[in-house]
Design an enzyme around this catalytic site. Sequence first.
Site, PDB file in Angstrom:
ATOM      1  N   SER A  91      24.557 -19.830 -47.749  1.00  0.00           N
ATOM      2  CA  SER A  91      23.522 -19.445 -46.794  1.00  0.00           C
ATOM      3  C   SER A  91      22.881 -20.717 -46.263  1.00  0.00           C
ATOM      4  O   SER A  91      22.926 -21.777 -46.911  1.00  0.00           O
ATOM      5  CB  SER A  91      22.455 -18.589 -47.481  1.00  0.00           C
ATOM      6  N   TYR A 130      15.937 -17.933 -54.574  1.00  0.00           N
ATOM      7  CA  TYR A 130      17.136 -17.747 -53.749  1.00  0.00           C
ATOM      8  C   TYR A 130      17.630 -19.101 -53.250  1.00  0.00           C
ATOM      9  O   TYR A 130      18.833 -19.381 -53.273  1.00  0.00           O
ATOM     10  CB  TYR A 130      16.814 -16.821 -52.570  1.00  0.00           C
TER      11      TYR A 130
END
Length: 255
Positions: free
Chosen positions: A149, A162
Amino acid sequence: MATNLTGTVALVTGASSGIGAATARRLAERGASVALVARRRARLEDLAAEIEKAGGTALVVEADISDRTQAEAAVQQTVERFGRLDILVNNAGLMLLGPVVGADAEEWERMLAINVQGLLYTTRAALPHLLSAAEDGPRRVADIVNISSIAGRVAWNGYGVYNLTKFGVNGFTESLRQEITQRHVRVSVLEPGGVATELGSHNDHKPEVSEAIDAFNKRTEVLAPDDIADGVTYIVTRPRHASIAELWIMPTDQA
Protein backbone atom coordinates in the site's frame (compact mmCIF):
# COMPACT_ATOMS: atom_id res chain seq x y z
CA MET A 1 -6.55 -12.46 -25.05
CA ALA A 2 -2.88 -13.41 -25.07
CA THR A 3 -2.04 -16.62 -23.25
CA ASN A 4 1.57 -15.86 -22.36
CA LEU A 5 1.17 -17.55 -18.95
CA THR A 6 0.10 -20.87 -20.42
CA GLY A 7 1.79 -23.73 -18.61
CA THR A 8 2.41 -21.74 -15.43
CA VAL A 9 0.83 -22.04 -11.98
CA ALA A 10 -0.07 -19.08 -9.76
CA LEU A 11 -1.06 -19.02 -6.09
CA VAL A 12 -3.09 -16.01 -4.94
CA THR A 13 -3.79 -15.39 -1.26
CA GLY A 14 -6.84 -13.43 -0.17
CA ALA A 15 -8.54 -14.67 -3.32
CA SER A 16 -12.11 -14.69 -2.02
CA SER A 17 -12.80 -11.01 -2.85
CA GLY A 18 -11.45 -7.70 -4.07
CA ILE A 19 -7.94 -7.53 -5.48
CA GLY A 20 -7.29 -11.24 -4.94
CA ALA A 21 -10.33 -12.37 -6.88
CA ALA A 22 -9.70 -9.88 -9.71
CA THR A 23 -6.05 -10.96 -9.94
CA ALA A 24 -6.95 -14.64 -10.06
CA ARG A 25 -9.38 -14.00 -12.90
CA ARG A 26 -6.83 -11.99 -14.85
CA LEU A 27 -4.04 -14.57 -14.47
CA ALA A 28 -6.42 -17.35 -15.50
CA GLU A 29 -7.40 -15.34 -18.59
CA ARG A 30 -3.72 -15.24 -19.51
CA GLY A 31 -3.48 -19.03 -19.31
CA ALA A 32 -2.19 -19.69 -15.78
CA SER A 33 -3.65 -22.39 -13.57
CA VAL A 34 -4.61 -20.62 -10.35
CA ALA A 35 -4.72 -21.77 -6.72
CA LEU A 36 -7.29 -19.68 -4.86
CA VAL A 37 -6.34 -19.36 -1.18
CA ALA A 38 -8.53 -17.74 1.49
CA ARG A 39 -10.70 -18.59 4.48
CA ARG A 40 -14.13 -18.19 2.84
CA ARG A 41 -14.60 -21.45 0.97
CA ALA A 42 -18.01 -20.68 -0.54
CA ARG A 43 -16.68 -17.56 -2.24
CA LEU A 44 -13.64 -19.44 -3.50
CA GLU A 45 -15.84 -22.14 -4.99
CA ASP A 46 -17.95 -19.53 -6.78
CA LEU A 47 -14.82 -17.91 -8.20
CA ALA A 48 -13.37 -21.26 -9.26
CA ALA A 49 -16.61 -22.10 -11.07
CA GLU A 50 -16.50 -18.73 -12.83
CA ILE A 51 -12.89 -19.26 -13.94
CA GLU A 52 -13.53 -22.78 -15.16
CA LYS A 53 -16.67 -21.73 -17.02
CA ALA A 54 -14.48 -19.24 -18.90
CA GLY A 55 -12.08 -22.04 -19.85
CA GLY A 56 -9.52 -21.63 -17.06
CA THR A 57 -8.28 -23.94 -14.34
CA ALA A 58 -8.62 -23.21 -10.62
CA LEU A 59 -7.98 -24.98 -7.33
CA VAL A 60 -9.85 -24.05 -4.15
CA VAL A 61 -7.67 -24.04 -1.02
CA GLU A 62 -9.41 -23.01 2.19
CA ALA A 63 -6.70 -21.75 4.53
CA ASP A 64 -5.84 -19.08 7.08
CA ILE A 65 -2.33 -18.09 6.05
CA SER A 66 -1.65 -16.46 9.43
CA ASP A 67 -1.37 -20.06 10.67
CA ARG A 68 2.02 -21.38 9.52
CA THR A 69 0.80 -24.97 9.15
CA GLN A 70 -2.14 -23.89 6.99
CA ALA A 71 0.04 -21.63 4.84
CA GLU A 72 2.49 -24.47 4.23
CA ALA A 73 -0.37 -26.85 3.45
CA ALA A 74 -1.84 -24.40 0.92
CA VAL A 75 1.43 -24.34 -1.01
CA GLN A 76 1.75 -28.12 -0.79
CA GLN A 77 -1.78 -28.67 -2.09
CA THR A 78 -1.03 -26.39 -5.02
CA VAL A 79 2.13 -28.26 -5.97
CA GLU A 80 0.49 -31.65 -5.51
CA ARG A 81 -2.35 -30.65 -7.84
CA PHE A 82 -0.37 -28.86 -10.55
CA GLY A 83 3.16 -30.21 -10.11
CA ARG A 84 4.80 -26.79 -9.85
CA LEU A 85 4.50 -23.17 -8.73
CA ASP A 86 5.64 -20.23 -10.88
CA ILE A 87 3.90 -17.16 -9.45
CA LEU A 88 3.07 -16.20 -5.86
CA VAL A 89 0.79 -13.20 -5.26
CA ASN A 90 0.76 -12.27 -1.56
CA ASN A 91 -2.47 -10.30 -1.45
CA ALA A 92 -4.20 -11.30 1.79
CA GLY A 93 -4.47 -8.30 4.07
CA LEU A 94 -6.45 -6.53 6.77
CA MET A 95 -6.74 -2.78 7.34
CA LEU A 96 -7.73 -1.72 10.84
CA LEU A 97 -7.32 1.98 11.56
CA GLY A 98 -7.36 4.03 14.72
CA PRO A 99 -5.12 5.49 17.43
CA VAL A 100 -2.28 3.38 18.73
CA VAL A 101 -3.09 4.24 22.33
CA GLY A 102 -6.44 2.96 23.53
CA ALA A 103 -7.22 0.81 20.49
CA ASP A 104 -8.22 -2.85 20.62
CA ALA A 105 -4.95 -4.78 20.94
CA GLU A 106 -6.56 -7.92 19.51
CA GLU A 107 -7.32 -6.04 16.29
CA TRP A 108 -3.67 -5.07 15.94
CA GLU A 109 -2.53 -8.64 16.64
CA ARG A 110 -4.85 -10.01 13.95
CA MET A 111 -3.66 -7.44 11.41
CA LEU A 112 0.00 -8.15 12.14
CA ALA A 113 -0.66 -11.89 11.86
CA ILE A 114 -2.27 -11.60 8.41
CA ASN A 115 -0.30 -8.73 6.85
CA VAL A 116 3.16 -9.75 8.04
CA GLN A 117 3.31 -13.29 9.41
CA GLY A 118 1.00 -14.70 6.74
CA LEU A 119 3.08 -13.19 3.95
CA LEU A 120 6.26 -14.58 5.52
CA TYR A 121 4.83 -18.08 6.06
CA THR A 122 3.49 -18.36 2.51
CA THR A 123 6.66 -17.00 0.95
CA ARG A 124 8.92 -19.36 2.91
CA ALA A 125 6.81 -22.35 1.91
CA ALA A 126 6.65 -21.31 -1.74
CA LEU A 127 10.31 -20.36 -2.27
CA PRO A 128 11.76 -23.84 -2.96
CA HIS A 129 9.11 -24.45 -5.63
CA LEU A 130 9.59 -21.01 -7.19
CA LEU A 131 13.35 -21.54 -7.36
CA SER A 132 12.76 -24.87 -9.05
CA ALA A 133 10.37 -23.30 -11.57
CA ALA A 134 12.94 -20.62 -12.36
CA GLU A 135 15.45 -23.32 -13.23
CA ASP A 136 13.35 -25.57 -15.44
CA GLY A 137 9.96 -23.94 -16.05
CA PRO A 138 8.51 -22.85 -19.38
CA ARG A 139 9.55 -19.23 -18.74
CA ARG A 140 12.77 -19.97 -16.76
CA VAL A 141 11.74 -17.26 -14.34
CA ALA A 142 9.40 -17.15 -11.33
CA ASP A 143 7.64 -14.24 -9.67
CA ILE A 144 6.69 -13.07 -6.20
CA VAL A 145 4.36 -10.05 -6.11
CA ASN A 146 3.60 -8.59 -2.69
CA ILE A 147 0.55 -6.33 -2.56
CA SER A 148 1.40 -3.54 -0.15
CA SER A 149 0.00 0.00 0.00
CA ILE A 150 1.08 3.59 -0.33
CA ALA A 151 0.80 3.37 3.47
CA GLY A 152 4.08 1.49 3.24
CA ARG A 153 5.77 4.74 2.15
CA VAL A 154 3.74 7.54 3.73
CA ALA A 155 2.45 7.72 7.32
CA TRP A 156 -0.90 9.22 8.32
CA ASN A 157 -2.53 9.95 11.65
CA GLY A 158 -4.65 6.95 12.65
CA TYR A 159 -2.82 4.54 10.36
CA GLY A 160 -0.01 3.75 12.83
CA VAL A 161 -0.15 -0.04 13.08
CA TYR A 162 -1.35 -0.45 9.49
CA ASN A 163 1.65 1.68 8.45
CA LEU A 164 3.83 -0.63 10.53
CA THR A 165 2.64 -3.70 8.64
CA LYS A 166 3.01 -2.14 5.19
CA PHE A 167 6.41 -0.59 5.88
CA GLY A 168 7.37 -4.10 6.98
CA VAL A 169 6.08 -5.64 3.76
CA ASN A 170 8.08 -3.16 1.71
CA GLY A 171 11.27 -3.74 3.68
CA PHE A 172 10.89 -7.50 3.50
CA THR A 173 10.31 -7.33 -0.25
CA GLU A 174 13.42 -5.24 -0.86
CA SER A 175 15.57 -7.53 1.27
CA LEU A 176 14.22 -10.70 -0.34
CA ARG A 177 14.82 -9.25 -3.80
CA GLN A 178 18.49 -8.80 -3.01
CA GLU A 179 18.68 -12.33 -1.64
CA ILE A 180 17.18 -14.28 -4.55
CA THR A 181 16.96 -12.16 -7.71
CA GLN A 182 20.21 -13.65 -9.03
CA ARG A 183 18.48 -17.02 -8.94
CA HIS A 184 15.86 -15.80 -11.45
CA VAL A 185 13.03 -15.32 -8.99
CA ARG A 186 11.80 -11.77 -9.50
CA VAL A 187 10.45 -10.05 -6.40
CA SER A 188 8.12 -7.06 -6.75
CA VAL A 189 5.99 -4.89 -4.51
CA LEU A 190 2.82 -3.27 -5.84
CA GLU A 191 1.55 -0.28 -3.86
CA PRO A 192 -2.00 0.95 -4.52
CA GLY A 193 -2.92 4.42 -3.40
CA GLY A 194 -6.60 3.79 -2.66
CA VAL A 195 -8.85 0.93 -3.81
CA ALA A 196 -12.56 0.31 -3.33
CA THR A 197 -12.67 -3.15 -1.70
CA GLU A 198 -14.00 -4.78 1.46
CA LEU A 199 -10.69 -3.94 3.14
CA GLY A 200 -12.01 -0.68 4.55
CA SER A 201 -15.32 -2.13 5.76
CA HIS A 202 -13.71 -3.31 9.00
CA ASN A 203 -13.56 0.35 10.03
CA ASP A 204 -17.23 1.17 9.41
CA HIS A 205 -18.00 1.08 13.14
CA LYS A 206 -15.41 3.80 13.80
CA PRO A 207 -17.04 7.16 12.91
CA GLU A 208 -13.81 9.19 12.97
CA VAL A 209 -12.15 6.74 10.56
CA SER A 210 -15.09 6.27 8.19
CA GLU A 211 -15.50 10.07 7.93
CA ALA A 212 -11.87 10.44 6.83
CA ILE A 213 -12.27 7.64 4.28
CA ASP A 214 -15.51 9.17 2.95
CA ALA A 215 -13.78 12.53 2.51
CA PHE A 216 -10.96 10.85 0.58
CA ASN A 217 -13.45 9.03 -1.66
CA LYS A 218 -15.31 12.26 -2.46
CA ARG A 219 -12.24 14.03 -3.81
CA THR A 220 -10.59 11.03 -5.47
CA GLU A 221 -11.39 8.70 -8.34
CA VAL A 222 -10.77 5.57 -6.30
CA LEU A 223 -9.13 2.58 -7.97
CA ALA A 224 -10.98 -0.66 -8.67
CA PRO A 225 -9.64 -4.17 -7.93
CA ASP A 226 -9.28 -4.75 -11.69
CA ASP A 227 -6.80 -1.86 -11.84
CA ILE A 228 -4.54 -3.64 -9.38
CA ALA A 229 -5.03 -6.97 -11.15
CA ASP A 230 -3.84 -5.30 -14.34
CA GLY A 231 -0.75 -4.14 -12.46
CA VAL A 232 0.04 -7.65 -11.22
CA THR A 233 -0.39 -9.03 -14.73
CA TYR A 234 1.89 -6.32 -16.12
CA ILE A 235 4.60 -7.32 -13.64
CA VAL A 236 4.51 -11.08 -14.21
CA THR A 237 4.23 -10.95 -18.02
CA ARG A 238 7.47 -8.99 -18.53
CA PRO A 239 10.24 -10.67 -20.57
CA ARG A 240 12.35 -12.83 -18.27
CA HIS A 241 15.23 -10.35 -18.23
CA ALA A 242 12.94 -7.45 -17.22
CA SER A 243 12.11 -7.03 -13.53
CA ILE A 244 9.82 -4.46 -11.92
CA ALA A 245 10.98 -3.88 -8.35
CA GLU A 246 8.23 -1.48 -7.32
CA LEU A 247 5.00 -0.33 -8.93
CA TRP A 248 2.77 2.44 -7.60
CA ILE A 249 -0.80 2.66 -8.86
CA MET A 250 -2.35 5.96 -7.79
CA PRO A 251 -5.93 7.20 -8.05
CA THR A 252 -6.81 10.46 -9.77
CA ASP A 253 -7.49 13.50 -7.60
CA GLN A 254 -10.78 15.07 -8.68
CA ALA A 255 -10.20 18.34 -6.81
